[in-house]
Design a protein around this motif. Structure first.
Motif, PDB file in Angstrom:
ATOM      1  N   THR A 276       0.822  -1.216   0.000  1.00 12.33           N
ATOM      2  CA  THR A 276       0.000   0.000   0.000  1.00 12.33           C
ATOM      3  C   THR A 276       0.855   1.265   0.000  1.00 12.33           C
ATOM      4  O   THR A 276       0.312   2.373   0.078  1.00 12.33           O
ATOM      5  N   GLY A 277       2.195   1.112  -0.086  1.00 13.22           N
ATOM      6  CA  GLY A 277       3.058   2.288  -0.042  1.00 13.22           C
ATOM      7  C   GLY A 277       2.887   3.058   1.244  1.00 13.22           C
ATOM      8  O   GLY A 277       2.790   4.284   1.240  1.00 13.22           O
ATOM      9  N   CYS A 278       2.847   2.326   2.364  1.00 11.45           N
ATOM     10  CA  CYS A 278       2.603   2.925   3.681  1.00 11.45           C
ATOM     11  C   CYS A 278       1.235   3.620   3.689  1.00 11.45           C
ATOM     12  O   CYS A 278       1.089   4.741   4.173  1.00 11.45           O
ATOM     13  N   PHE A 279       0.250   2.911   3.121  1.00  6.92           N
ATOM     14  CA  PHE A 279      -1.161   3.326   3.117  1.00  6.92           C
ATOM     15  C   PHE A 279      -1.416   4.567   2.253  1.00  6.92           C
ATOM     16  O   PHE A 279      -2.377   5.299   2.478  1.00  6.92           O
TER      17      PHE A 279
ATOM     18  N   ASN B 175      -5.212   1.466  -3.579  1.00  4.95           N
ATOM     19  CA  ASN B 175      -5.758   0.147  -3.261  1.00  4.95           C
ATOM     20  C   ASN B 175      -6.177   0.021  -1.804  1.00  4.95           C
ATOM     21  O   ASN B 175      -6.782  -0.962  -1.399  1.00  4.95           O
ATOM     22  N   VAL B 176      -5.864   1.025  -0.991  1.00  5.99           N
ATOM     23  CA  VAL B 176      -6.220   0.984   0.428  1.00  5.99           C
ATOM     24  C   VAL B 176      -7.731   1.115   0.592  1.00  5.99           C
ATOM     25  O   VAL B 176      -8.362   2.000   0.011  1.00  5.99           O
ATOM     26  N   THR B 177      -8.315   0.213   1.374  1.00  2.00           N
ATOM     27  CA  THR B 177      -9.754   0.230   1.654  1.00  2.00           C
ATOM     28  C   THR B 177      -9.964   0.390   3.157  1.00  2.00           C
ATOM     29  O   THR B 177      -9.021   0.241   3.949  1.00  2.00           O
ATOM     30  N   PRO B 178     -11.183   0.670   3.579  1.00  2.00           N
ATOM     31  CA  PRO B 178     -11.441   0.708   5.024  1.00  2.00           C
ATOM     32  C   PRO B 178     -11.048  -0.600   5.709  1.00  2.00           C
ATOM     33  O   PRO B 178     -10.524  -0.570   6.832  1.00  2.00           O
ATOM     34  N   ARG B 179     -11.260  -1.735   5.041  1.00  2.00           N
ATOM     35  CA  ARG B 179     -10.882  -3.012   5.643  1.00  2.00           C
ATOM     36  C   ARG B 179      -9.371  -3.113   5.810  1.00  2.00           C
ATOM     37  O   ARG B 179      -8.875  -3.642   6.809  1.00  2.00           O
ATOM     38  N   THR B 180      -8.627  -2.588   4.829  1.00  2.00           N
ATOM     39  CA  THR B 180      -7.170  -2.596   4.933  1.00  2.00           C
ATOM     40  C   THR B 180      -6.730  -1.910   6.220  1.00  2.00           C
ATOM     41  O   THR B 180      -5.894  -2.430   6.977  1.00  2.00           O
ATOM     42  N   LEU B 181      -7.284  -0.743   6.486  1.00  2.00           N
ATOM     43  CA  LEU B 181      -6.908   0.018   7.678  1.00  2.00           C
ATOM     44  C   LEU B 181      -7.365  -0.688   8.951  1.00  2.00           C
ATOM     45  O   LEU B 181      -6.639  -0.689   9.958  1.00  2.00           O
TER      46      LEU B 181
END
Length: 321
Positions: free
Chosen positions: A155-158, A162-168
């Protein structure tokens, strides 16, 4: 296609498991592989790993304290492998025995019957974390660090799209349980040795911008690595990120000469451009935002001209120039 629960039910009945990632591994491939191996061992299962390429020095901590296992695998699975061609010599050694593929690439090319592919996951490590939770594994700090590494690198440090709420949420769970996020972030994104910095200066001197400012490109011939003494794994791509972030650039290309003289292209894209659409024209693949491909039968000069030609054709096709 099976979901996480079905994959967990399958693996619960397995033991003597070999986990394989792709050659020239990145943080997600290695984080997913070592995280899964550690998680399986926490359940009392015998698990080992294999990668066709040496472990990059900056990711050595992922393997730390994880002893090898000498056993004949009864079950073999892959993580973060979108195509059998990416397995290197692992395909020749283990291809006939691979039973399961766990991957998040949208252009996954099936090479086994049982596949759990989720393009909505920003990293395969997201999927592995969900799987370990479903299996009831008890991850230690090292396991949590492996999975965090997979997520933070892909994610390139978020920072990536491609970052989603689930990712976080999943990353937050890892931190809550003790993943050493600060140490990992510094190791991956900030620590550089002097040789790598000198190599990056030479890379930046090759920078070109073309297609009316919509494309940027750098070249990394072997001479840069050989003259500076830089380790390939220590060159974290910061020059590429800088070139990709030039205002107005939709496509960034990095051309790297491998030890055998062949050329590999790494691409990044900003909407409406699609990096995978370019890579697929050369037999490669990846994601919308980042992809890669071999440029077979070309030297660096030929690869440069061909990639310029293809990028221009593509940007005309999508109406961006």
């Amino acid at each position: 296609m099976p979901d996480c629960k079905e994959i967990a039910a399958l693996i619960k009945g397995w033991d003597d498991i070999l986990v394989i990632c792709h050659e020239n591994p990145d943080g997600d491939a290695l984080g997913s592989m070592f995280g899964l191996v550690r998680g399986l061992r926490s359940m009392g299962k015998r698990a080992g790993w294999y990668c066709a390429s040496p472990l990059p020095r900056k990711f050595a901590y992922l393997e730390q304290g994880l002893s090898g296992e000498d056993f004949a695998p009864a079950h073999i699975l892959t993580v973060d492998v979108a195509d059998s061609k990416l397995l290197g010599d692992a395909w020749e050694k283990f291809g006939d025995g691979i039973e399961l593929a766990i991957d998040h690439h949208s252009i996954h090319r099936p090479f086994v019957d049982v596949r759990w592919v989720d393009p909505e996951s920003a990293a395969t490590a997201e999927m592995v974390w969900l799987l370990l939770k479903e299996l009831g594994a008890k991850p230690d700090i090292q396991t949590l660090g492996c999975l965090y590494t997979g997520i933070v690198t892909d994610t390139g440090c978020f920072r990536y799209r491609n970052v989603t709420p689930r990712t976080l949420r999943l990353a937050a769970e890892l931190l809550e349980l003790g993943a050493p996020a600060g140490d990992i972030n510094k190791n991956i994104f900030e620590n550089k040795n002097l040789a790598a910095v000198r190599a990056e200066v030479m890379e930046l001197n090759t920078l070109e911008v073309f297609c009316e400012g919509k494309c940027s490109m750098i070249q990394i011939p072997r001479s840069i690595i050989e003259s500076t003494g830089a380790d390939e794994g220590d060159m974290d791509g910061s020059v590429g990120r800088a070139a990709a972030e030039i205002e107005g650039v939709l496509l960034f290309v990095s051309l790297k000469e491998k030890e055998d003289g062949s050329i590999k292209a790494s691409l990044r894209a900003t909407p409406p451009a699609n990096a995978a659409a370019i890579a697929q024209r050369f037999g490669g693949g990846g994601h919308v935002g980042a992809a890669g491909c071999p440029l077979e039968g070309m030297d660096m000069a030929e690869a440069r001209l061909k990639m310029m030609e293809v990028c221009e054709e593509y940007l005309k096709e999508i109406g961006s120039i």
